[in-house]
Design an enzyme around this catalytic site. Structure first.
Site, PDB file in Angstrom:
ATOM      1  N   TRP A 127       0.863  -1.188   0.000  1.00 32.63           N
ATOM      2  CA  TRP A 127       0.000   0.000   0.000  1.00 32.63           C
ATOM      3  C   TRP A 127       0.902   1.241   0.000  1.00 32.63           C
ATOM      4  O   TRP A 127       1.798   1.334   0.857  1.00 32.63           O
ATOM      5  CB  TRP A 127      -0.879  -0.052   1.259  1.00 32.63           C
ATOM      6  CG  TRP A 127      -1.855   1.072   1.396  1.00 32.63           C
ATOM      7  CD1 TRP A 127      -2.715   1.523   0.450  1.00 32.63           C
ATOM      8  CD2 TRP A 127      -2.072   1.862   2.558  1.00 32.63           C
ATOM      9  NE1 TRP A 127      -3.462   2.537   0.956  1.00 32.63           N
ATOM     10  CE2 TRP A 127      -3.088   2.779   2.248  1.00 32.63           C
ATOM     11  CE3 TRP A 127      -1.509   1.884   3.842  1.00 32.63           C
ATOM     12  CZ2 TRP A 127      -3.553   3.715   3.158  1.00 32.63           C
ATOM     13  CZ3 TRP A 127      -1.978   2.807   4.748  1.00 32.63           C
ATOM     14  CH2 TRP A 127      -2.994   3.713   4.408  1.00 32.63           C
ATOM     15  N   ASP A 208      -0.559  -5.737   9.090  1.00 32.49           N
ATOM     16  CA  ASP A 208      -1.588  -4.769   8.715  1.00 32.49           C
ATOM     17  C   ASP A 208      -2.796  -5.579   8.258  1.00 32.49           C
ATOM     18  O   ASP A 208      -2.724  -6.266   7.234  1.00 32.49           O
ATOM     19  CB  ASP A 208      -1.064  -3.869   7.581  1.00 32.49           C
ATOM     20  CG  ASP A 208      -2.061  -2.765   7.235  1.00 32.49           C
ATOM     21  OD1 ASP A 208      -3.174  -2.746   7.789  1.00 32.49           O
ATOM     22  OD2 ASP A 208      -1.710  -1.911   6.385  1.00 32.49           O
ATOM     23  N   ALA A 210      -6.553  -5.007   7.223  1.00 31.52           N
ATOM     24  CA  ALA A 210      -7.541  -3.969   6.920  1.00 31.52           C
ATOM     25  C   ALA A 210      -8.770  -4.529   6.203  1.00 31.52           C
ATOM     26  O   ALA A 210      -9.704  -3.784   5.913  1.00 31.52           O
ATOM     27  CB  ALA A 210      -6.899  -2.882   6.058  1.00 31.52           C
ATOM     28  N   LYS A 243     -13.272  -0.855   6.272  1.00 31.98           N
ATOM     29  CA  LYS A 243     -13.900  -1.607   5.178  1.00 31.98           C
ATOM     30  C   LYS A 243     -14.916  -2.617   5.709  1.00 31.98           C
ATOM     31  O   LYS A 243     -16.034  -2.680   5.204  1.00 31.98           O
ATOM     32  CB  LYS A 243     -12.844  -2.351   4.352  1.00 31.98           C
ATOM     33  CG  LYS A 243     -11.503  -1.694   4.262  1.00 31.98           C
ATOM     34  CD  LYS A 243     -11.426  -0.595   3.236  1.00 31.98           C
ATOM     35  CE  LYS A 243     -10.168   0.196   3.476  1.00 31.98           C
ATOM     36  NZ  LYS A 243      -9.692   1.016   2.429  1.00 31.98           N
TER      37      LYS A 243
HETATM   38  C1  LMR Z   1      -6.912   2.029  -0.578  1.00 30.09           C
HETATM   39  O1  LMR Z   1      -5.836   1.422  -0.607  1.00 30.09           O
HETATM   40  O2  LMR Z   1      -7.516   2.389  -1.603  1.00 30.09           O
HETATM   41  C2  LMR Z   1      -7.547   2.314   0.740  1.00 30.09           C
HETATM   42  O3  LMR Z   1      -6.808   1.770   1.782  1.00 30.09           O
HETATM   43  C3  LMR Z   1      -7.849   3.741   0.946  1.00 30.09           C
HETATM   44  C4  LMR Z   1      -6.642   4.579   1.163  1.00 30.09           C
HETATM   45  O4  LMR Z   1      -6.641   5.317   2.162  1.00 30.09           O
HETATM   46  O5  LMR Z   1      -5.715   4.555   0.351  1.00 30.09           O
END
Ligand code: LMR
Length: 394
Positions: A127, A208, A210, A243
């Site tokens: 991410w 992590d 999520a 989420k």
């Molecule tokens: C994403 O990866 O799209 C989500 O986790 C939202 C974000 O804050 O980036």
């Protein structure tokens, strides 16, 4: 003083959100930011969330501060959801945080405070906000191989080779389930090998998580996190409720830090509370209270689980529909990985140029690294996406 500010590069996920909004085309398809959308393109408030909010508004008699760590009932409920009874409660320090990002930020602050030399290892890719926060905090970092562009699965040999060089005390960030941005995940057996390796390296895992409930179900999605938590003396877990409870804007998350024994826990707990105080004092309460209400009321919990399961199965159906449509159009199994991936995202594994082409010619908005939010699709947009993929020559 403000003239000294340096313009920062735009976050590519958020920049895409803005570009999508400005596109006047009716038939555009938003597969950017990770937000669940139903068949009508709406992001609904979950039924159990609505009911919990109604009760909270009706019953709440004060808005006075909670504790620096948030409401202990929230910590208990979330520890139970994520870890079950795999770790003794008296080894776990926990603080509520503003969303999963807040939990990641506080985890990194804690690491920096406790072990400033520790390198934080990130999957490549991960991410984008992970490396961004680490860079902002000026922490040492390194990558480990993760995605195999040829198979669109995990490059397990590469991952093991890279993690084999982790130094004692380094921190390794692992995605608990539903890897973001690729959708490619380790099998349980592979995770066991990673755990065994990291134990020999004396590393500290930072998980992590999520998307619990978006992959193979609430319990299965927690299995890797539980295996990690029960295997190590110390580990960190950042969990998001954005989420799976659909409470994105309420900023609801938690950081758990597992200490080696009950005697070490109070210092970790006090330090986490201190770090909350330094950064924002008391964490947000509303979303946490909603989550606690749902998790501790059997009827609300059952309804939440049922709606989450509908969401999960809906995403799996869309994955299969997309893989089938691409099979039909290309007469090949090249895209079958889309049905195997899990969670909100899949990485298509193509170039930024072809991603751009799909945007220009078909109004398809996916992140430039070819991450697609599967939960942004519906039955009508799947064929549009499949055609765009084939027309672009992916
Ligand atoms: C994403 O990866 O799209 C989500 O986790 C939202 C974000 O804050 O980036």
């Amino acid at each position: 003083m403000f003239e000294n500010l340096k313009a920062q590069p735009a976050d590519k996920i958020l920049a895409l959100m803005a570009a999508y909004r400005e596109d006047p085309r009716d038939e555009k398809v938003d597969l950017g930011v990770g937000v669940y959308k139903d068949a009508n393109g709406n992001t609904p408030v979950m039924r159990a969330v609505k009911e919990a909010e109604r009760r909270i508004v009706a019953d709440q008699t004060t808005k006075a501060y909670t504790g620096l760590a948030g409401d202990p009932a929230f910590s208990d409920a979330m520890i139970n959801l994520v870890l079950g009874d795999t770790v003794a409660r008296d080894r776990i320090a926990a603080v509520a945080t503003p969303g999963g990002t807040g939990a990641i930020r506080q985890a990194l602050e804690l690491i920096k405070y406790a072990a400033p030399e520790a390198k934080v290892w990130l999957s490549n890719p991960t991410w984008p906000n992970h490396p961004s926060i680490i860079k902002y905090l000026k922490m040492p970092t390194a990558d480990y191989r993760y995605f195999d562009n040829a198979t669109r699965g995990v490059d397990f040999a590469g991952l093991m080779e890279d993690l084999g060089t982790v130094a004692e005390g380094d921190v390794v960030l692992l995605h608990g389930c539903c890897h973001n941005p690729t959708g490619a995940n380790l099998t349980a057996a592979q995770m066991d090998e990673v755990i065994a390796l990291l134990k020999t390296r004396k590393a500290v895992p930072l998980v992590d998580i999520a998307y619990q409930g978006f992959g193979d179900g609430l319990e299965d999605d927690a299995a890797a996190t539980r295996a990690i938590a029960s295997a190590f003396d110390e580990c960190l877990i950042a969990a998001s409720c954005s989420k799976n409870f659909g409470v994105y804007r309420e900023r609801t998350g938690i950081l758990m830090a597992i200490s080696k024994d009950a005697e070490s826990q109070p210092l970790t707990q006090k330090t986490l509370a201190f770090l909350n105080r330094q950064n924002y004092s008391f964490p947000p309460d509303h979303g946490a209270r909603v989550v606690t209400t749902i998790l501790t009321d059997p009827d609300l919990r059952a309804d939440w689980e049922a709606e989450l399961e509908e969401t999960r199965l809906g995403m799996l159906k869309l994955r299969q529909q997309l893989a089938d449509e691409l099979k039909r159009l290309t007469n090949s199994d090249r895209f079958s990985f889309l049905a195997d991936h899990r969670g909100m995202f899949s990485r298509l594994g193509t170039t930024p140029e072809l991603v751009e082409k799909m945007r220009e010619e078909h109004g398809i908005y996916m992140v430039s690294d070819s991450r697609m939010n599967i939960a942004g699709l519906n039955e009508k947009t799947v064929p549009i996406l499949a055609k765009a993929i084939v027309d672009a020559g992916v």
